[in-house]
Design a protein around this motif. Structure first.
Motif, PDB file in Angstrom:
ATOM      1  N   ARG B  98       0.816  -1.143  -0.062  1.00 18.24           N
ATOM      2  CA  ARG B  98      -0.015  -0.060   0.036  1.00 18.24           C
ATOM      3  C   ARG B  98       0.784   1.094   0.037  1.00 18.24           C
ATOM      4  N   GLY B  99       0.132   2.398   0.027  1.00 12.80           N
ATOM      5  CA  GLY B  99       1.021   3.657   0.128  1.00 12.80           C
ATOM      6  C   GLY B  99       0.575   4.546  -1.041  1.00 12.80           C
ATOM      7  N   PRO B 100       0.968   5.873  -1.010  1.00 11.27           N
ATOM      8  CA  PRO B 100       0.515   6.657  -2.007  1.00 11.27           C
ATOM      9  C   PRO B 100       1.154   6.387  -3.430  1.00 11.27           C
ATOM     10  N   TYR B 101       2.505   6.083  -3.329  1.00 12.97           N
ATOM     11  CA  TYR B 101       3.164   6.010  -4.682  1.00 12.97           C
ATOM     12  C   TYR B 101       3.178   4.206  -4.832  1.00 12.97           C
ATOM     13  N   ASN B 102       2.424   3.410  -5.572  1.00 12.74           N
ATOM     14  CA  ASN B 102       2.131   2.356  -5.457  1.00 12.74           C
ATOM     15  C   ASN B 102       1.936   1.764  -6.909  1.00 12.74           C
ATOM     16  N   GLU B 103       3.067   1.857  -7.736  1.00 10.70           N
ATOM     17  CA  GLU B 103       3.135   1.545  -9.301  1.00 10.70           C
ATOM     18  C   GLU B 103       2.589   0.252  -9.533  1.00 10.70           C
ATOM     19  N   GLN B 104       1.734  -0.037 -10.342  1.00  7.10           N
ATOM     20  CA  GLN B 104       1.324  -1.113 -10.552  1.00  7.10           C
ATOM     21  C   GLN B 104       1.919  -1.647 -11.854  1.00  7.10           C
TER      22      GLN B 104
END
Lengths: 115, 115
Positions: B98-104
């Motif tokens: 999780r977290g605000p910057y969570n590149e998929q």
């Protein structure tokens, strides 16, 4: 309601020119992230750049930069010195804060670079 | 290292049949997502797993769609009584946490055609 709007179905640009792909978004959440992905004709989704809602500066990654205008709720992608290999579909996406992790995508813009 | 892999790459089935689509995420990624992309559209969220549990299944269109991730790694998307409208590319993505910057990171997709 449409959360991500990409108003340009197609863009045609001469090689080596800069191009701006538009994206506007709609959210009431103060914490969110904005993403741009590239999808070539082969189909894979390639992450390009990220902008967080609290980031003070516009994101940059090589030839890609994100023109983030928070008050206007826009997050336009700028590609400098375009190359033939930049021809692809480009998607803007948003993730809203809190526990939700899904991405909401726009309809995409098909970019064609002409030699 | 290896990226997200999906099998099969193509699946043709007849209306009313049952299909299973498999996703192998990047090793160590705890979050796994399924999206569906219809022709000319952006990907649409289906379901998201954090570990073994479905954290958000709000995108599943109806009860014919089901997904599992029993050991927190590989996931299977299951579609019962397939309909022609289920024809699309099914994309799987994974991310670290999780977290605000969570590149998929996306896989190549499975193209499902229901005849």
């Amino acid at each position: 309601a449409q959360k991500i709007t990409q108003t340009q179905p197609g863009m045609f640009v001469q090689e080596k020119e800069a191009v701006t792909l538009d994206c506007t978004y709609d959210t009431s959440d103060p914490s969110y992230g904005l993403f741009w992905y590239k999808q070539p004709s082969s189909g894979e989704m390639i992450f390009l750049i990220y902008q967080g809602s609290y980031d003070q500066q516009n994101a940059t990654e090589g030839r890609y930069s994100l023109n983030f205008q928070k008050a206007r709720k826009s997050a336009n992608l700028v590609i400098s010195a375009s190359q033939l290999g930049d021809s692809a579909m480009y998607f803007c996406a948003m993730r809203e804060g809190g526990g939700a992790q899904k991405l909401v995508f726009g309809q995409g813009t098909r970019l064609t670079i002409n030699p | 290292g290896a990226g997200v892999s999906q099998t099969p790459s193509n699946k043709v089935t007849e209306k009313g049949k049952y299909v299973e689509l498999r996703c192998d995420p990047i090793s160590g990624h705890t979050a796994l997502y399924w999206y569906r992309q219809s022709l000319g559209q952006g990907p649409e969220f289906l379901i998201y797993f954090q570990g073994t549990g479905a954290a958000d299944d709000s995108g599943l269109p109806n009860d014919r769609f089901f997904a599992v991730r029993p050991e927190g790694s590989v996931s299977t998307l299951k579609i019962q009584r397939t309909e022609r409208g289920d024809s699309a590319v099914y994309l799987c993505a994974s991310s670290k946490d999780r977290g605000p910057y969570n590149e998929q990171f996306f896989g190549p997709g499975t193209r499902l055609t229901v005849l």
